[in-house]
Design a protein around this motif. Structure first.
Motif, short mmCIF file in Angstrom:
data_model
loop_
_atom_site.label_atom_id
_atom_site.label_comp_id
_atom_site.label_asym_id
_atom_site.label_seq_id
_atom_site.Cartn_x
_atom_site.Cartn_y
_atom_site.Cartn_z
N GLN A 43 0.82 -1.20 0.00
CA GLN A 43 0.00 0.00 0.00
C GLN A 43 0.86 1.26 0.00
OE1 GLN A 43 -2.29 0.41 3.58
NE2 GLN A 43 -0.61 -0.30 4.89
N GLU A 44 2.16 1.11 0.26
CA GLU A 44 3.06 2.25 0.23
C GLU A 44 3.44 2.66 -1.18
OE1 GLU A 44 3.71 3.78 2.96
OE2 GLU A 44 2.73 2.29 4.23
N PHE A 45 3.12 1.83 -2.17
CA PHE A 45 3.52 2.10 -3.55
C PHE A 45 2.28 2.27 -4.42
CE2 PHE A 45 6.69 -0.51 -1.51
CZ PHE A 45 7.85 0.21 -1.72
N ASN A 46 2.33 3.22 -5.32
CA ASN A 46 1.25 3.44 -6.26
C ASN A 46 1.56 2.68 -7.55
OD1 ASN A 46 -0.77 4.33 -7.94
ND2 ASN A 46 -0.41 6.51 -7.57
N SER A 50 -1.41 -3.25 -11.70
CA SER A 50 -0.33 -4.23 -11.74
C SER A 50 0.04 -4.70 -10.34
CB SER A 50 0.90 -3.65 -12.43
OG SER A 50 1.38 -2.51 -11.73
N GLU A 51 -0.26 -3.88 -9.33
CA GLU A 51 0.04 -4.28 -7.97
C GLU A 51 -0.80 -5.48 -7.56
OE1 GLU A 51 -0.59 -2.67 -3.42
OE2 GLU A 51 -0.50 -1.24 -5.06
N LEU A 52 -2.07 -5.48 -7.95
CA LEU A 52 -2.93 -6.61 -7.62
C LEU A 52 -2.40 -7.88 -8.26
CD1 LEU A 52 -6.48 -5.00 -7.95
CD2 LEU A 52 -5.16 -5.43 -5.87
N ARG A 53 -1.94 -7.79 -9.50
CA ARG A 53 -1.41 -8.97 -10.18
C ARG A 53 -0.12 -9.42 -9.50
NH1 ARG A 53 -1.99 -12.02 -14.90
NH2 ARG A 53 -0.59 -13.77 -14.54
N PHE A 54 0.69 -8.47 -9.05
CA PHE A 54 1.93 -8.84 -8.36
C PHE A 54 1.62 -9.56 -7.06
CE2 PHE A 54 5.35 -8.13 -5.37
CZ PHE A 54 6.47 -8.45 -6.12
N LEU A 128 -5.78 -9.16 -1.19
CA LEU A 128 -6.21 -8.53 -2.44
C LEU A 128 -7.44 -7.65 -2.23
CD1 LEU A 128 -5.83 -11.59 -4.84
CD2 LEU A 128 -4.48 -9.50 -4.93
N TRP A 129 -8.37 -8.11 -1.41
CA TRP A 129 -9.60 -7.35 -1.18
C TRP A 129 -9.30 -6.06 -0.44
CZ3 TRP A 129 -12.43 -6.68 3.61
CH2 TRP A 129 -13.68 -6.06 3.43
N GLU A 141 -8.27 8.68 -12.29
CA GLU A 141 -7.57 8.07 -13.42
C GLU A 141 -7.12 6.65 -13.10
OE1 GLU A 141 -3.69 8.87 -16.31
OE2 GLU A 141 -4.31 10.35 -14.81
N ASP A 142 -6.55 6.45 -11.90
CA ASP A 142 -6.12 5.13 -11.51
C ASP A 142 -7.32 4.19 -11.34
OD1 ASP A 142 -3.38 5.63 -11.45
OD2 ASP A 142 -3.56 6.58 -9.48
N THR A 143 -8.42 4.74 -10.82
CA THR A 143 -9.60 3.93 -10.60
C THR A 143 -10.18 3.45 -11.92
OG1 THR A 143 -10.10 5.20 -8.61
CG2 THR A 143 -11.89 3.87 -9.55
N LEU A 144 -10.22 4.32 -12.93
CA LEU A 144 -10.78 3.95 -14.22
C LEU A 144 -9.87 3.00 -14.99
CD1 LEU A 144 -12.17 7.41 -15.38
CD2 LEU A 144 -13.46 5.48 -14.44
N SER A 145 -8.56 3.13 -14.81
CA SER A 145 -7.63 2.33 -15.60
C SER A 145 -7.41 0.94 -15.04
CB SER A 145 -6.27 3.04 -15.68
OG SER A 145 -5.70 3.15 -14.40
N ARG A 146 -7.70 0.73 -13.75
CA ARG A 146 -7.41 -0.56 -13.17
C ARG A 146 -8.53 -1.55 -13.45
NH1 ARG A 146 -10.08 -1.83 -8.46
NH2 ARG A 146 -11.23 -0.16 -7.46
N GLN A 147 -8.27 -2.82 -13.32
CA GLN A 147 -9.24 -3.88 -13.44
C GLN A 147 -9.34 -4.61 -12.11
OE1 GLN A 147 -8.04 -6.38 -16.65
NE2 GLN A 147 -8.62 -4.92 -18.23
N SER A 148 -10.56 -4.98 -11.73
CA SER A 148 -10.73 -5.72 -10.50
C SER A 148 -10.10 -7.10 -10.65
CB SER A 148 -12.23 -5.85 -10.17
OG SER A 148 -12.80 -4.58 -9.98
#
Length: 272
Positions: A43-46, A50-54, A128-129, A141-148
């Motif tokens: 959570q310290e990194f934006n 891709s963070e969720l996939r990592f 993840l949740w 912008e980040d919210t629109l670009s990310r995928q659940s």
């Protein structure tokens, strides 16, 4: 038939309770906490979606590696440990056959493995949740670009790991049935695990030439454990996976039954 099932179920239940009392339970708890803490740490990194996939890949790696260690070590301790400590003799003095004993032990080991994967899966889904809930705070912008993240993909990967480790446990039980020491059984279990992971590469590298005949025998006797990485495809939602999942269930069932029967046959003729 009912008596046989009852005896096998009793041995499986006692085996599972033995596994809980082993230090494996500590490994279960520690691994779950580490997976959860690892997910929350990022959570310290934006990093966006891709963070969720990592985080998912990190959890998948933990399931595969730690699960394989648990499958080999637990199976050897639960199966060969009874032979080594001679505690199998009082059990066999009762109306319990050696085949029933081995099947019950193997089912208990499978239950232990599935419990291990279940704890890691719950920890990964929770990580993840929680991380996904924090992501909208980063901006539109980040919210629109990310995928659940596909939680069904995580569950599917976990189920495939249970199948993979069931096969590995059955192979390890086969070596435990005739091993003269626990170290030999553990070594052979990990050796087969490495070969099974590299099976696809070996076929591609040595599929032609003088080693072709020997390779056919190896590929027939040793399963390809990499085929159970189907969960990655499910995470990407790339294609329907119903037929593939069914074929993998059959694949795992065939190899598990094959090595389980071989282990029971060897143990039947072993001098105790």
């Amino acid at each position: 038939m009912k008596g046989i099932i009852d005896r096998i179920a009793a041995i499986a239940g006692n085996t599972f309770r033995e596994a809980i009392r082993m230090r494996l339970i500590l490994l279960l708890v520690v691994s779950g906490v580490v997976s959860l803490a690892g997910g929350l740490y990022f959570q310290e990194f934006n990093l966006g979606s891709s963070e969720l996939r990592f985080i998912a890949d990190f959890g998948f790696g933990a399931m595969t590696l730690l699960g394989s260690i648990v499958a080999v070590v637990a199976t050897v301790q639960l199966c060969y440990g009874e032979i080594e400590q001679r505690t199998i003799l009082p059990i066999l003095s009762k109306p319990v056959s050696r085949g029933e004993f081995l099947i019950g032990k193997l089912l208990g080991a499978w239950l232990t493995i599935c419990s291990f994967i279940g704890i890691l899966t719950l920890a990964l889904i929770l990580a993840l949740w929680i991380r996904e809930l924090q992501m909208p705070d980063w901006g539109v912008e980040d919210t629109l670009s990310r995928q659940s993240v596909s939680y069904s993909g995580v569950l599917l990967f976990a189920a495939m790991q249970c199948l993979r480790l069931m096969v590995l446990a059955s192979i390890t039980a086969f070596f435990s049935s005739y091993a003269s020491s626990s170290m030999f059984a553990v070594f052979m279990g990990f050796f087969v695990w490495v070969i099974a992971q590299l099976r696809g590469s070996l076929v591609a590298e040595w599929g032609d030439g003088i080693g072709q005949s020997a390779l056919k025998v190896v590929t027939l006797l040793i399963p390809d454990l990499r085929v159970f990485d189907l969960g990655y495809q499910a995470l990407d939602r790339s294609e329907p996976l119903g037929a593939s999942v069914l074929s993998l269930v059959v694949y795992a069932f065939v190899y598990s039954v094959l090595y389980g029967c071989l282990a029971a046959l060897v143990l039947k003729h072993r001098e105790l």
